[in-house]
Design an enzyme around this catalytic site. Structure first.
Site, PDB file in Angstrom:
ATOM      1  N   GLY A 195       0.797  -1.211   0.000  1.00 34.41           N
ATOM      2  CA  GLY A 195       0.000   0.000   0.000  1.00 34.41           C
ATOM      3  C   GLY A 195       0.833   1.265   0.000  1.00 34.41           C
ATOM      4  O   GLY A 195       0.345   2.325  -0.377  1.00 34.41           O
TER       5      GLY A 195
ATOM      6  N   GLY B 250       4.020   1.562  -1.440  1.00 31.01           N
ATOM      7  CA  GLY B 250       4.961   1.686  -2.534  1.00 31.01           C
ATOM      8  C   GLY B 250       5.688   0.394  -2.839  1.00 31.01           C
ATOM      9  O   GLY B 250       5.551  -0.598  -2.125  1.00 31.01           O
TER      10      GLY B 250
ATOM     11  N   LYS C  33      12.651  -0.199   0.237  1.00 25.45           N
ATOM     12  CA  LYS C  33      11.239   0.199   0.181  1.00 25.45           C
ATOM     13  C   LYS C  33      11.186   1.651  -0.275  1.00 25.45           C
ATOM     14  O   LYS C  33      11.690   2.554   0.385  1.00 25.45           O
ATOM     15  CB  LYS C  33      10.602   0.045   1.558  1.00 25.45           C
ATOM     16  CG  LYS C  33       9.159   0.513   1.650  1.00 25.45           C
ATOM     17  CD  LYS C  33       8.640   0.276   3.061  1.00 25.45           C
ATOM     18  CE  LYS C  33       7.239   0.827   3.242  1.00 25.45           C
ATOM     19  NZ  LYS C  33       6.753   0.622   4.612  1.00 25.45           N
TER      20      LYS C  33
ATOM     21  N   ASP D  18      -0.986  -3.610  11.477  1.00 22.63           N
ATOM     22  CA  ASP D  18      -1.094  -4.107  10.104  1.00 22.63           C
ATOM     23  C   ASP D  18      -0.425  -5.473   9.960  1.00 22.63           C
ATOM     24  O   ASP D  18       0.284  -5.736   8.987  1.00 22.63           O
ATOM     25  CB  ASP D  18      -0.479  -3.110   9.120  1.00 22.63           C
ATOM     26  CG  ASP D  18      -0.941  -3.345   7.681  1.00 22.63           C
ATOM     27  OD1 ASP D  18      -2.003  -3.986   7.493  1.00 22.63           O
ATOM     28  OD2 ASP D  18      -0.248  -2.906   6.750  1.00 22.63           O
TER      29      ASP D  18
END
Length: 823
Positions: free
Chosen positions: A517, A519, A535, A632
């Site tokens: 979500g 990248g 990342k 998450d």
């Protein structure tokens, strides 16, 4: 009179059929004087599809349609008499004396029929293995010379090989329309198709409409993709194609393997467009993607000249050079009025105007745009500048920079997207273009060392009205002084952008490991040979500078064998990069949800992963200095090293807390996470706590045991979710049936499997107070003698209760972050 003759001819013809052996036909086709009655079917040559009569849902009405022969759920792909059902079993499909297909009721009433442009003496009707029912002349040697085909009249499913769009020669528009409900295939409010104005040279666009209103827009085709979506790109299963010529304008897709079954579905009940893939081993459809995928996909959410940025709060912003039309309404999150210019354009002096470049946007609605394919971008600029009504321009084909697309009027339905290949040039008065002040420049230095992992974040906000060179010189000076001070104090390695660019081969596609979500993630190699995972946060990601700071601050202070290690970071201009240790086995979801890779994870390895994630989560909740709620946790955020040891990653949504025990909680109006893993109290009320992480862990445990995704699993007959299915099996004493089919024939500790299922169900109980703490979970997993309490009914019991099917609350900005992130 014409219809009366047609009607009478069918009555006479149907009477004639009573004296003919109507069942002497080939299994995939019928010829002249043959028919299909209710109770008999056509089956395509390879046995993929079947045509016949059926009753949908709980209805007793009968319809003629096509369905997947060997797929028991959601299998009807086309219906002939969608709004004209037959109320008994007397239905009959045949060809009449003119060669048309005719559906009759009680051998006399015409229910549905085709209308051919010419009479055919030897019609043959055949069901193809593509799912296409075709009518052709038996005397025509061209095997694809169809006089009529069901693919030209889609229902709610879009199949491989279909064309969604226009046949300009025939004036035929192929649109998908949702069923009214599960019991009624008559078209509902939702439809999906291609729209454009050929006379006014507009560009084709794909819209989902709710009644007459635009509901969802994918953005115009830019030569590479639809500018507003990332799904229209080749993957391991599907190839997409867009065709725009003088004869046809359509979008289609083909499957790379005959063993793959994939469809698009327009769903009235959930107000979504979905792509599903059939998983034969699991006997269920796997949801590949669904849209609207987030709040910003809702058409025109931010009004004219507004830009929607998912992850921001609020999500709507005015484009640079614009301001809210009504500040009062805007502050009350009523953005429908959109934005107006800070400085109105003065058309008396066109030469004083210029253009401001925007990248990473879904191009605006092209209803009031004009296309000129012969112009290049330079000519396009001049043409737009010469017309006072032209508000913006862009290249219509980014592949080679050709074509001119110009907008007139307000720019509607813009959102930030991950791709930056498309540029939009918006007209601005000279006064706006000349502004260089009030620019906020953030210089953030993150210093990290492998074993110590210390982070120092310093922000320098420079407000200057001087020249660009002065501003850049100031920035370089600040960076240099800050770097020198901290490198001298702590000897910390800092990554500069050229080093990362070189390591990842300029962020090449071949080095891309996955995309989440926030990248994409790339594999790289430093000069010394050390492998890294980078990342790269996209401009449109939900993780802005605050989340980036959060992730860095948290992870560099965390030291645990089951947490991923941050090696460094880089912020330069718009680039925000995190450098991690590289995990050769990527992410957990790439194993447990892949039928081939799943075989590599035997039960001991799966149990090792479950215990490792539990220990990592316990460290976050109880043993780390900062004490953290992850928010998450999911299969794609669990990475695996060479020995299959799990490491929890992605701390962009994490929150710290200082309290003790279960009372450590918070509340937010900005609900961000992954549907299927988020606890019910978080989804519906924005309340999160360590028990929210416990719920996510329970979902993860059930997925690891079963090999099934919680987000796409539901038991068709009972409508049960994965959690409910596991709970029901446990109640019936059949919990072991939840175990992944790949493991059922292998030797393993059955009590260990059952204990994991039991613990998983304790974690996903509806009430937070019923769920155990992670310290209790670790004890329960490691002790055979520990007596476990019986779990209460889990959250998200029925498929209709699943949060992915609920509309977004008007008071909660809900973001679904999905897709594997392998580092």
């Amino acid at each position: 009179m014409e219809f009366s003759c047609f009607y009478m001819s069918n009555i006479i013809y149907a009477t004639f059929l009573l004296f003919f052996d109507a069942f002497a036909f080939a299994e995939d086709s019928i010829g002249p004087f043959q028919s299909i009655r209710d109770g008999t079917t056509l089956v395509s040559k390879e046995g993929t599809f079947e045509f016949g009569f059926f009753s949908p849902g709980n209805s007793k009405n009968r319809y003629a349609g096509i369905w997947y022969k060997n797929i028991p759920v959601q299998n009807v792909v086309w219906v002939a008499n969608r709004c004209n059902p037959i109320n008994d079993s007397s239905g009959l499909l045949t060809t009449n004396s003119t060669g048309n297909l005719v559906l009759l009721h009680q051998n006399k009433s015409v229910v549905w029929y085709t209308s051919l442009s010419k009479q055919v003496k030897k019609p043959i009707v055949r069901l193809l293995d593509s799912g296409n029912l075709v009518l052709k002349d038996e005397e025509d040697g061209n095997s694809e010379a169809y006089l009529w085909q069901s693919f030209d009249y889609p229902s709610d499913k879009f199949l491989a090989g279909m064309k969604l769009g226009w046949d300009l020669k025939k004036g035929l528009s192929r649109r998908v329309s949702a069923w009214r409900n599960w019991d009624d295939p008559c078209p509902g409010d939702f439809s999906w198709g291609v729209e454009f104005d050929a006379l006014n040279q507009s560009i084709p666009e794909f819209y989902v409409r709710n009644g007459g209103k635009k509901f969802l827009r994918a953005g115009p085709w830019n030569g590479v993709r639809l500018s507003g979506v990332s799904e229209l790109k080749p993957n391991q299963f599907v190839n997409y194609q867009f065709v725009d010529n003088e004869d046809e304008v359509y979008y289609t897709f083909n499957l790379k393997s005959n063993s793959v079954i994939a469809i698009f579905v327009l769903n009235q009940t959930t107000s979504t467009r979905q792509r599903l893939t059939w998983i034969a081993e699991e006997k269920s459809w796997n949801l590949q993607f669904s849209d609207p995928k987030d709040h910003c996909d809702n058409y025109g959410l931010c009004g004219g000249n507004g830009n929607c940025v998912i992850g921001d709060n609020p999500v709507c912003h005015c484009l640079k050079g614009f301001k809210p039309k009504s500040e009062e309404k805007w502050n009350l999150t009523n953005w429908s009025g959109g934005c107006v210019r800070n400085t109105p354009l003065d058309c008396k002096d066109k030469k004083s105007d210029g253009f401001m470049k925007f990248v990473g946007l879904k191009l605006p609605d092209t209803t009031y745009a004009r296309l000129n394919k012969s112009m290049n971008l330079k000519e396009c600029r001049a043409k737009c500048l010469s017309n006072c009504s032209c508000m913006a321009y862009a290249s219509s084909n980014v592949r080679d920079g050709s074509g001119c697309l110009m907008w007139f009027g307000d720019l509607m339905d813009i959102r930030q997207v991950s791709t930056e290949e498309q540029a939009l040039y918006v007209r601005m008065p000279a006064s706006e273009l000349g502004k260089s002040g009030h620019m906020v420049r953030a210089v953030i230095v993150v210093a990290c060392i492998g074993s110590i992992s210390v982070v120092l974040l310093l922000g320098y906000f420079v407000y200057r009205r001087n020249s660009k060179a002065t501003s850049e010189e100031t920035e370089r000076s600040l960076v240099t002084r800050t770097n020198e001070r901290h490198e001298e104090d702590l000897e910390l390695p800092l990554f500069d952008l050229p080093t990362i660019v070189t390591a990842t081969d300029r962020f090449s596609f071949k080095n891309k490991l996955g995309e989440g979500g926030f990248g994409p993630v790339y594999r790289g190699m430093l000069e010394g040979g050390q492998e890294i995972a980078v990342k790269r946060l996209s401009l449109s990601s939900g993780q802005g500078i605050d989340e980036f700071k959060t992730e860095v601050k948290l992870i560099v202070n965390l030291q645990h064998r089951n947490l991923v290690k941050l090696l460094g970071c880089c912020i330069q201009g718009e680039e925000k990069l995190l450098v991690y240790e590289y995990m050769h086995n990527k992410s957990l979801d790439s194993f447990i949800f892949d039928k081939n890779q799943a075989k590599l994870l035997d039960w001991p390895k799966r149990f090792q992963i479950i215990c490792g994630v539990a220990r990592g989560l316990l460290y976050l909740h109880q043993d780390s200095r900062l004490r953290i709620i992850h928010r998450d946790l999911k299969a794609s955020n669990v990475l695996l090293d060479n020995e299959m040891n799990p490491k929890i990653s992605d701390f962009g949504l994490a929150r710290t807390f200082g309290g003790d025990g279960d009372d450590s909680e918070g509340k937010t109006r900005r609900v961000i996470g992954t549907y299927g893993y988020m606890a019910p109290e978080y989804v519906y009320n924005g309340q999160f706590s360590i028990k929210s992480d416990v719920f996510s862990f329970g979902i993860l445990v059930l997925e690891i045991v079963s090999g099934k995704r919680s987000t796409s699993f539901f038991l068709q007959k009972e409508g049960l979710t994965l959690t409910a299915h596991a709970w029901t099996l446990m109640q019936e004493g059949r919990a072991i049936e939840l175990l992944d089919s790949h493991l059922r024939d292998s030797h393993h500790d059955l009590q260990e499997v059952l204990r994991c299922i039991h613990v998983g169900l304790l974690c996903v109980q509806q009430r937070t107070s019923d769920r155990p703490s992670m310290s209790s979970v670790v004890v329960m997993l490691s002790s055979d003698s520990h007596v476990l309490p019986y779990p209460n009914r889990p959250g998200y019991f029925m498929e209709t209760e699943s949060p992915q099917l609920f509309p977004e609350s008007s008071r909660v900005s809900t973001i679904t972050i999905s897709g594997p992130v392998a580092r």
